[in-house]
Design a protein around this motif. Structure first.
Motif, PDB file in Angstrom:
ATOM      1  N   GLY A  33       0.793  -1.223   0.000  1.00 13.75           N
ATOM      2  CA  GLY A  33       0.000   0.000   0.000  1.00 13.75           C
ATOM      3  C   GLY A  33       0.819   1.264   0.000  1.00 13.75           C
ATOM      4  N   ALA A  34       2.166   1.146   0.052  1.00 15.53           N
ATOM      5  CA  ALA A  34       3.011   2.338   0.025  1.00 15.53           C
ATOM      6  C   ALA A  34       3.096   2.876  -1.398  1.00 15.53           C
ATOM      7  N   THR A  35       3.264   4.187  -1.530  1.00 13.02           N
ATOM      8  CA  THR A  35       3.400   4.821  -2.830  1.00 13.02           C
ATOM      9  C   THR A  35       4.875   5.043  -3.138  1.00 13.02           C
ATOM     10  N   PRO A  48      14.891   6.754  -6.299  1.00 15.23           N
ATOM     11  CA  PRO A  48      13.812   7.463  -5.603  1.00 15.23           C
ATOM     12  C   PRO A  48      12.667   6.554  -5.180  1.00 15.23           C
ATOM     13  N   THR A  49      12.473   5.467  -5.914  1.00 17.84           N
ATOM     14  CA  THR A  49      11.343   4.597  -5.600  1.00 17.84           C
ATOM     15  C   THR A  49      11.615   3.692  -4.404  1.00 17.84           C
ATOM     16  N   ALA A  50      12.812   3.794  -3.816  1.00 18.97           N
ATOM     17  CA  ALA A  50      13.098   2.987  -2.626  1.00 18.97           C
ATOM     18  C   ALA A  50      12.302   3.464  -1.420  1.00 18.97           C
ATOM     19  N   HIS A  51      11.876   4.712  -1.437  1.00 12.97           N
ATOM     20  CA  HIS A  51      11.098   5.241  -0.307  1.00 12.97           C
ATOM     21  C   HIS A  51       9.628   4.891  -0.488  1.00 12.97           C
ATOM     22  N   GLY A  52       9.060   4.239   0.496  1.00 12.65           N
ATOM     23  CA  GLY A  52       7.646   3.911   0.463  1.00 12.65           C
ATOM     24  C   GLY A  52       6.816   4.956   1.184  1.00 12.65           C
ATOM     25  N   TRP A  53       6.127   5.774   0.428  1.00 12.06           N
ATOM     26  CA  TRP A  53       5.330   6.859   1.005  1.00 12.06           C
ATOM     27  C   TRP A  53       4.034   6.298   1.591  1.00 12.06           C
ATOM     28  N   THR A  54       3.649   6.856   2.725  1.00 13.13           N
ATOM     29  CA  THR A  54       2.396   6.427   3.370  1.00 13.13           C
ATOM     30  C   THR A  54       1.350   7.541   3.387  1.00 13.13           C
ATOM     31  N   ASP A  55       1.567   8.583   2.580  1.00  9.36           N
ATOM     32  CA  ASP A  55       0.649   9.735   2.592  1.00  9.36           C
ATOM     33  C   ASP A  55      -0.126   9.848   1.283  1.00  9.36           C
ATOM     34  N   ALA A  56      -0.482   8.717   0.704  1.00  8.43           N
ATOM     35  CA  ALA A  56      -1.161   8.737  -0.601  1.00  8.43           C
ATOM     36  C   ALA A  56      -2.455   9.534  -0.569  1.00  8.43           C
ATOM     37  N   ALA A  86       1.338  13.863   8.011  1.00 12.58           N
ATOM     38  CA  ALA A  86       0.580  13.085   8.989  1.00 12.58           C
ATOM     39  C   ALA A  86      -0.031  13.969  10.065  1.00 12.58           C
ATOM     40  N   ARG A  87       0.528  15.164  10.262  1.00 10.27           N
ATOM     41  CA  ARG A  87       0.027  16.112  11.260  1.00 10.27           C
ATOM     42  C   ARG A  87      -0.790  17.232  10.630  1.00 10.27           C
ATOM     43  N   GLY A  88      -1.095  17.107   9.343  1.00  8.97           N
ATOM     44  CA  GLY A  88      -1.881  18.135   8.671  1.00  8.97           C
ATOM     45  C   GLY A  88      -1.091  19.359   8.284  1.00  8.97           C
TER      46      GLY A  88
END
Length: 605
Positions: free
Chosen positions: A13-15, A110-118, A205-207
């Protein structure tokens, strides 16, 4: 300009995000890395990978591009470009410089980082309350990761955006960042690209939005590999006060414009930034048929149509045209501009200073009124039609503190009542407010100019810094100029670091409580009005340093009555409507020294 954003979800589910660029080091699907650099005046360029005995020849095409694909190279590999004369240089489009600007570049996937803010789509601009910060001075550690530890403080304060001073790699251990030379590589003293991505993700994550300062008018003098590899990228006709100007309108402009536009897209797409603040755009000299500012803004807005991304200008020329809105009130190109006029007018009023750029504002209360009401201090019909949110208001920022000889904050220059009145003007103004890091608790640390340039530049910086203030009364004598902090001294940088332990002291805790309360009032009372205030307001003078200002918010009026002088002023009239904030003494139509009141009433007839 060809561009492509790689953005895909993995099974967890990471971007994964990457901005595809026509230069630099690009890991290829499966295996290998493509290296590419533009250098039309170089007959040949070699690619030297750390650990390899010899430089690999790169293929050169007729357009001046040199490229090589190395099947055995992997992310993490370090490399340099080698010129025919033997110079070994960093990649001008390096994504990572672990050993600094004079060291090798490093291949990054760059794609090694899994973003969780999709799900993050940013925030509408009218919700913005900004804190500007210098990563190195914001915390004792001075890193991206350390800044994450202070995000909760900002979120509970009422801030909705952080603005990072430039983070593109610059020479030395510390500096302001405006003389960066490798604009795609985060400064290694702050951390790796992964660490900056972690900061952005934690902010979301904190807006909190994350805005980044970028410099597109020049590169710094030390470690500027682009100027050595491709001198054509810099103009022979234009110059800036800080170094060679980019060629934006000459023979190399196709490459240079693409280089800068890709940089903007890189930060927005690959680092998921919420916006950029373009430094000193008046020095982006472009006499071509279409200014780079137009192409850049249109490219960014086309790239991210599905989220709120904000483009901010620093533009001493005060040109309203880039801020124009469409029929629905949306920015056509740029969202807002730093409003130096509001700062200068407020600063003159509360400190009495009248030297340098403050001379134009000293005793000119009408400029205070017009800047508060409509943005620019001069009469400007185009600016008056803009919504107040096209301007960013502040009583302090890095420039206005740090470009003082001693780097004093406002609290060191004016009575506490005056400082509070100036802050209350900015924080409830329908313009977008900005705080400088630590301002919310009355931080006593100065923010002097500091840099860590090499021996070839150090003496010139020291001498230039002292000469800059020789015309000011307080520094006309050589002995007085000797008190100006040495920009290259470790202790000058150390003095700028925030002392977070100060929050335990009653004086600073009181300031923090005050800021939390007034920002809560902004959320409750001002925020609901902002989309209804479609143009600048009006004002009347009440006395020296005293004005009444009001804005039409459709069926209601927002009004500010303020006396930014050390003497009582009457003639403000009977208060109208409902008071939402008051500072100092107010009785009837009289405001005491350093006093103001904000109110909301029915629409004026």
């Amino acid at each position: 300009m060809k561009r492509d954003l790689i953005a895909a979800r993995d099974r967890a589910g990471a971007t994964r995000r990457a901005h595809s660029m026509p230069f630099g080091a690009q890991p290829l699907p499966g295996a290998g890395v493509r290296f590419r650099v533009w250098a039309p005046s170089q007959r040949s360029i070699g690619l030297k990978l750390d650990g390899s005995a010899e430089a690999l020849p790169m293929r050169r095409d007729d357009a001046g591009w040199h490229d090589a694909t190395v099947e055995t190279a992997r992310p993490g590999a370090r490399y340099r470009f080698v010129l025919a004369d033997g110079r070994r240089l960093a990649d001008p489009a390096s994504r990572c410089q672990p050993e600094g600007v004079h060291g090798p570049s490093q291949v990054v996937d760059p794609t090694a980082h899994g973003w969780t803010d999709a799900g993050w789509r940013g925030r509408p601009w009218h919700q913005a309350v900004i804190t500007e910060l210098h990563v190195g001075a914001f915390t004792p550690a001075g890193t991206f990761r350390a800044a994450i530890e202070r995000l909760d403080h900002l979120a509970t304060l009422g801030v909705t955006a952080i603005e990072l001073m430039p983070v593109g790699a610059f020479p030395g251990r510390f500096g302001w960042g405006y003389d960066g030379v490798l604009p795609f590589a985060p400064h290694p003293a702050y951390g790796a690209p992964e660490d900056l991505k972690a900061l952005v993700q934690a902010a979301h994550a904190r807006g909190l939005m994350v805005l980044l300062d970028v410099v597109y008018n020049h590169l710094g003098p030390e470690g500027n590999s682009l100027q050595q590899i491709a001198p054509e990228a810099f103009s022979a006709r234009h110059a800036t006060p800080w170094g060679a100007a980019f060629d934006l309108d000459g023979p190399a402009s196709a490459f240079t414009r693409g280089f800068l536009i890709h940089n903007a897209l890189y930060w927005i797409e690959e680092f998921h930034m919420d916006g950029l603040r373009l430094d000193a755009v008046h020095a982006m000299r472009d006499d071509g048929p279409r200014h780079l500012l137009e192409d850049l803004a249109e490219a960014v807005r086309a790239a991210v149509p599905d989220r709120h991304v904000h483009l901010v200008l620093e533009n001493p020329a005060n040109d309203a045209a880039p801020l124009a809105r469409d029929g629905a009130g949306r920015p056509r190109l740029y969202t807002a501009q730093w409003n130096d006029d509001v700062h200068h007018a407020l600063h003159c009023a509360v400190t009495g200073e009248a030297e340098g750029h403050y001379a134009r504002f000293a005793g000119e209360t009408h400029k205070l009124g017009r800047a508060l009401a409509a943005g620019f201090a001069r009469e400007d019909d185009a600016a008056a039609t803009l919504p107040p949110t096209a301007f960013i208001a502040f009583a302090q920022n890095h420039d206005q503190v740090g470009n003082r000889a001693l780097g004093e904050r406002l609290a060191a220059l004016a009575p506490v009542e005056a400082v509070r009145a100036a802050a209350a003007c900015c924080l409830l103004l329908p313009q977008v407010p900005l705080l400088f890091m630590g301002e919310e608790w009355g931080a006593a640390q100065p923010f002097p100019f500091f840099c860590d340039l090499g021996p070839g530049f150090a003496d010139a910086v020291r001498e230039g810094r002292r000469a800059e203030f020789a015309a000011f009364a307080a520094f006309r004598e050589p002995a007085a100029r000797d008190r100006i902090p040495d920009p290259l001294a470790d202790e000058t940088f150390a003095a700028a670091k925030l002392r977070w332990e100060s929050l335990e002291q009653p004086e600073h805790a009181t300031w923090l409580c005050w800021h939390r309360r007034i920002l809560a009032v902004r959320r409750a009372e001002i925020l609901p009005l902002l989309l209804r205030i479609r143009a600048g307001g009006d004002f009347v003078l009440r006395g020296d340093g005293a004005v009444s200002v009001w804005w039409d918010a459709t069926e209601v009026t927002l009004q500010l009555d303020t006396n930014l002088s050390g003497q009582p002023v009457d003639g403000f009239g009977t208060p109208r409507g409902r008071a939402i904030w008051q500072e100092g003494a107010a009785a009837g139509d009289t405001l005491g020294p350093w006093s103001l009141r904000w109110s909301i009433a029915g629409a004026r007839r």
